[in-house]
Design a protein around this motif. Sequence first.
Motif, PDB file in Angstrom:
ATOM      1  N   ASP A 254      15.267   1.861  -1.909  1.00 47.79           N
ATOM      2  CA  ASP A 254      15.264   1.502  -3.115  1.00 47.79           C
ATOM      3  C   ASP A 254      14.032   0.535  -3.117  1.00 47.79           C
ATOM      4  O   ASP A 254      13.736   0.128  -4.538  1.00 47.79           O
ATOM      5  CB  ASP A 254      16.131   1.036  -3.587  1.00 47.79           C
ATOM      6  N   TYR A 255      13.478   0.452  -2.297  1.00 47.87           N
ATOM      7  CA  TYR A 255      11.700  -0.389  -2.506  1.00 47.87           C
ATOM      8  C   TYR A 255      10.522   0.159  -2.007  1.00 47.87           C
ATOM      9  O   TYR A 255      10.457   1.293  -1.410  1.00 47.87           O
ATOM     10  CB  TYR A 255      12.136  -1.705  -2.010  1.00 47.87           C
ATOM     11  N   GLU A 256       9.367  -0.461  -1.765  1.00 44.89           N
ATOM     12  CA  GLU A 256       8.675  -0.170  -2.058  1.00 44.89           C
ATOM     13  C   GLU A 256       7.711  -1.635  -0.953  1.00 44.89           C
ATOM     14  O   GLU A 256       8.588  -2.033  -0.398  1.00 44.89           O
ATOM     15  CB  GLU A 256       7.372  -0.466  -2.625  1.00 44.89           C
ATOM     16  N   PRO A 257       6.864  -1.146  -0.203  1.00 40.84           N
ATOM     17  CA  PRO A 257       6.389  -1.380   1.111  1.00 40.84           C
ATOM     18  C   PRO A 257       6.026  -3.192   0.594  1.00 40.84           C
ATOM     19  O   PRO A 257       5.724  -2.688   0.078  1.00 40.84           O
ATOM     20  CB  PRO A 257       5.638  -0.436   2.217  1.00 40.84           C
ATOM     21  N   GLU A 258       6.312  -3.931   1.426  1.00 38.95           N
ATOM     22  CA  GLU A 258       5.220  -5.627   1.354  1.00 38.95           C
ATOM     23  C   GLU A 258       6.058  -6.480   2.224  1.00 38.95           C
ATOM     24  O   GLU A 258       6.261  -5.875   3.782  1.00 38.95           O
ATOM     25  CB  GLU A 258       7.217  -6.198   0.425  1.00 38.95           C
ATOM     26  N   THR A 259       4.443  -7.275   2.557  1.00 42.97           N
ATOM     27  CA  THR A 259       4.434  -8.161   3.443  1.00 42.97           C
ATOM     28  C   THR A 259       4.732  -9.970   2.305  1.00 42.97           C
ATOM     29  O   THR A 259       4.606  -9.994   1.228  1.00 42.97           O
ATOM     30  CB  THR A 259       3.439  -8.639   3.644  1.00 42.97           C
ATOM     31  N   LEU A 260       5.650 -10.514   3.068  1.00 44.44           N
ATOM     32  CA  LEU A 260       5.847 -12.199   2.530  1.00 44.44           C
ATOM     33  C   LEU A 260       5.097 -12.893   3.755  1.00 44.44           C
ATOM     34  O   LEU A 260       5.635 -12.900   4.822  1.00 44.44           O
ATOM     35  CB  LEU A 260       7.500 -12.608   2.422  1.00 44.44           C
ATOM     36  N   THR A 261       4.543 -13.739   3.224  1.00 42.00           N
ATOM     37  CA  THR A 261       3.069 -14.406   4.187  1.00 42.00           C
ATOM     38  C   THR A 261       3.105 -16.087   3.618  1.00 42.00           C
ATOM     39  O   THR A 261       3.352 -16.468   2.579  1.00 42.00           O
ATOM     40  CB  THR A 261       1.797 -13.436   4.418  1.00 42.00           C
ATOM     41  N   ILE A 262       3.449 -16.883   5.057  1.00 44.68           N
ATOM     42  CA  ILE A 262       3.325 -18.550   3.925  1.00 44.68           C
ATOM     43  C   ILE A 262       2.304 -18.911   5.025  1.00 44.68           C
ATOM     44  O   ILE A 262       1.552 -17.972   5.756  1.00 44.68           O
ATOM     45  CB  ILE A 262       4.035 -19.486   4.980  1.00 44.68           C
ATOM     46  N   PHE A 263       1.672 -19.359   3.782  1.00 45.37           N
ATOM     47  CA  PHE A 263      -0.008 -19.728   4.419  1.00 45.37           C
ATOM     48  C   PHE A 263       0.184 -21.340   4.317  1.00 45.37           C
ATOM     49  O   PHE A 263       0.596 -22.195   3.724  1.00 45.37           O
ATOM     50  CB  PHE A 263      -1.422 -19.189   3.090  1.00 45.37           C
ATOM     51  N   GLN A 264      -0.467 -21.459   5.902  1.00 42.25           N
ATOM     52  CA  GLN A 264      -0.024 -23.020   6.330  1.00 42.25           C
ATOM     53  C   GLN A 264      -1.505 -23.873   4.860  1.00 42.25           C
ATOM     54  O   GLN A 264      -2.117 -23.722   5.057  1.00 42.25           O
ATOM     55  CB  GLN A 264      -0.547 -23.315   7.403  1.00 42.25           C
TER      56      GLN A 264
ATOM     57  N   LEU B  25       2.507 -22.120   0.449  1.00 40.26           N
ATOM     58  CA  LEU B  25       1.792 -21.126  -0.074  1.00 40.26           C
ATOM     59  C   LEU B  25       2.779 -20.051   0.519  1.00 40.26           C
ATOM     60  O   LEU B  25       2.348 -19.148   1.348  1.00 40.26           O
ATOM     61  CB  LEU B  25       0.705 -20.813  -0.701  1.00 40.26           C
ATOM     62  N   ILE B  26       3.297 -19.145  -0.689  1.00 35.36           N
ATOM     63  CA  ILE B  26       3.576 -17.828   0.031  1.00 35.36           C
ATOM     64  C   ILE B  26       3.317 -16.481  -1.034  1.00 35.36           C
ATOM     65  O   ILE B  26       2.569 -16.970  -2.023  1.00 35.36           O
ATOM     66  CB  ILE B  26       5.754 -17.430  -0.615  1.00 35.36           C
ATOM     67  N   ARG B  27       2.673 -15.673  -0.485  1.00 36.12           N
ATOM     68  CA  ARG B  27       2.081 -14.417  -1.253  1.00 36.12           C
ATOM     69  C   ARG B  27       2.738 -12.961  -0.761  1.00 36.12           C
ATOM     70  O   ARG B  27       3.175 -12.695   0.400  1.00 36.12           O
ATOM     71  CB  ARG B  27       0.367 -13.791  -0.107  1.00 36.12           C
ATOM     72  N   LYS B  28       3.291 -12.710  -1.442  1.00 32.30           N
ATOM     73  CA  LYS B  28       4.297 -11.441  -1.389  1.00 32.30           C
ATOM     74  C   LYS B  28       3.094 -10.329  -2.951  1.00 32.30           C
ATOM     75  O   LYS B  28       2.717 -10.468  -3.410  1.00 32.30           O
ATOM     76  CB  LYS B  28       5.507 -11.221  -2.450  1.00 32.30           C
ATOM     77  N   ALA B  29       2.849  -9.331  -1.308  1.00 32.47           N
ATOM     78  CA  ALA B  29       1.614  -8.714  -1.709  1.00 32.47           C
ATOM     79  C   ALA B  29       2.807  -6.734  -1.456  1.00 32.47           C
ATOM     80  O   ALA B  29       3.684  -6.485  -0.423  1.00 32.47           O
ATOM     81  CB  ALA B  29       0.875  -8.493  -0.601  1.00 32.47           C
ATOM     82  N   ILE B  30       2.869  -6.302  -2.104  1.00 34.50           N
ATOM     83  CA  ILE B  30       3.537  -4.493  -2.496  1.00 34.50           C
ATOM     84  C   ILE B  30       2.775  -3.586  -2.831  1.00 34.50           C
ATOM     85  O   ILE B  30       1.758  -3.670  -3.770  1.00 34.50           O
ATOM     86  CB  ILE B  30       4.860  -5.215  -3.410  1.00 34.50           C
ATOM     87  N   TRP B  31       2.717  -3.463  -2.357  1.00 36.08           N
ATOM     88  CA  TRP B  31       2.536  -1.294  -1.764  1.00 36.08           C
ATOM     89  C   TRP B  31       2.758  -0.661  -3.013  1.00 36.08           C
ATOM     90  O   TRP B  31       3.730  -0.566  -2.455  1.00 36.08           O
ATOM     91  CB  TRP B  31       1.786  -0.657  -1.092  1.00 36.08           C
ATOM     92  N   ASN B  32       2.251  -0.491  -4.062  1.00 28.97           N
ATOM     93  CA  ASN B  32       2.940   0.765  -5.089  1.00 28.97           C
ATOM     94  C   ASN B  32       2.476   2.257  -3.846  1.00 28.97           C
ATOM     95  O   ASN B  32       2.125   3.321  -4.970  1.00 28.97           O
ATOM     96  CB  ASN B  32       2.372   0.752  -6.193  1.00 28.97           C
ATOM     97  N   ARG B  33       3.929   2.713  -2.899  1.00 31.44           N
ATOM     98  CA  ARG B  33       3.108   3.851  -2.380  1.00 31.44           C
ATOM     99  C   ARG B  33       4.181   5.153  -2.987  1.00 31.44           C
ATOM    100  O   ARG B  33       3.512   5.767  -3.123  1.00 31.44           O
ATOM    101  CB  ARG B  33       3.920   3.635  -1.362  1.00 31.44           C
ATOM    102  N   SER B  34       5.235   4.160  -4.377  1.00 35.75           N
ATOM    103  CA  SER B  34       5.679   5.704  -4.675  1.00 35.75           C
ATOM    104  C   SER B  34       4.733   6.263  -5.697  1.00 35.75           C
ATOM    105  O   SER B  34       4.436   8.005  -6.090  1.00 35.75           O
ATOM    106  CB  SER B  34       6.852   5.394  -5.435  1.00 35.75           C
ATOM    107  N   ALA B  35       3.820   5.562  -6.115  1.00 35.47           N
ATOM    108  CA  ALA B  35       2.896   5.820  -7.572  1.00 35.47           C
ATOM    109  C   ALA B  35       1.995   7.066  -6.395  1.00 35.47           C
ATOM    110  O   ALA B  35       1.209   7.517  -6.910  1.00 35.47           O
ATOM    111  CB  ALA B  35       2.834   4.745  -8.076  1.00 35.47           C
ATOM    112  N   ASP B  36       1.169   5.546  -5.667  1.00 35.18           N
ATOM    113  CA  ASP B  36       0.221   6.370  -4.439  1.00 35.18           C
ATOM    114  C   ASP B  36      -0.064   7.888  -4.395  1.00 35.18           C
ATOM    115  O   ASP B  36      -0.654   8.895  -4.386  1.00 35.18           O
ATOM    116  CB  ASP B  36      -0.676   5.390  -3.571  1.00 35.18           C
ATOM    117  N   MET B  37       1.589   7.827  -3.712  1.00 37.09           N
ATOM    118  CA  MET B  37       1.947   9.401  -3.093  1.00 37.09           C
ATOM    119  C   MET B  37       2.312  10.505  -4.169  1.00 37.09           C
ATOM    120  O   MET B  37       1.518  12.026  -4.039  1.00 37.09           O
ATOM    121  CB  MET B  37       2.925   9.103  -2.278  1.00 37.09           C
ATOM    122  N   LYS B  38       2.173  10.198  -4.645  1.00 37.65           N
ATOM    123  CA  LYS B  38       2.629  10.560  -6.493  1.00 37.65           C
ATOM    124  C   LYS B  38       0.742  11.314  -6.702  1.00 37.65           C
ATOM    125  O   LYS B  38       1.060  12.353  -7.557  1.00 37.65           O
ATOM    126  CB  LYS B  38       3.578  10.518  -7.710  1.00 37.65           C
ATOM    127  N   ARG B  39      -0.070  10.489  -6.572  1.00 33.19           N
ATOM    128  CA  ARG B  39      -1.402  10.620  -7.524  1.00 33.19           C
ATOM    129  C   ARG B  39      -1.298  11.789  -6.322  1.00 33.19           C
ATOM    130  O   ARG B  39      -2.624  12.165  -6.577  1.00 33.19           O
ATOM    131  CB  ARG B  39      -1.321   9.442  -7.116  1.00 33.19           C
TER     132      ARG B  39
END
Length: 196
Positions: A54-64, A72-86
Amino acid sequence: MFNHLDLRNHIRTLSSLAWDSLNNSEFLKPGLIDERGLRFGRPRLWRTADGFHDYEPETLTIFQPFKDESPLIRKAIWNRSADMKRVFEISEDQHSHTAFNPVPTITIQDASIEKDGFEAILVQANEIRLPLMWPWSNHRDNLTEDVGKVGMEVFDIAQPQASLRLEWSAEPPPEWKPALEWFDQMSNWLESQLKP
């Protein structure tokens, strides 16, 4: 309309580009590069979300941080469900002249994190001891398909970097339990830093 081989190649291309973006999220806009250079990421946590999740692929990266800045934290999420549907919609439409666009849909969220709390969690990780190898007699007879993977990678800020990577799925080695508990603690704390 795609044939089966085209569809597999398009999915593979899209997935590869998406994970390249997630793993190198500092280059996504807004970029984390300025006249001083690039911030170094340490650590990076991820969830692949393969299979039924029930979640999409993601990364949480801490930047020095640079000298005078908070981590700084950056959360990046791939909207895989919508992309695969497309991709599947294009592949099934016999009359479509829409060309396959292999650009993944990635959303990001940035936040400064509380430095002392972050350092306290890192100190806890320093106390964890894991075996580099374990006896073959402890081999697990699991075979699970179509499951997501979770993992983390820690980078040293020296050049060239030293790094340590752990990745697991449904049945991680029991010897890794302390690291998995720390991962959950770190992940939950980072998510709390992203909330307004």
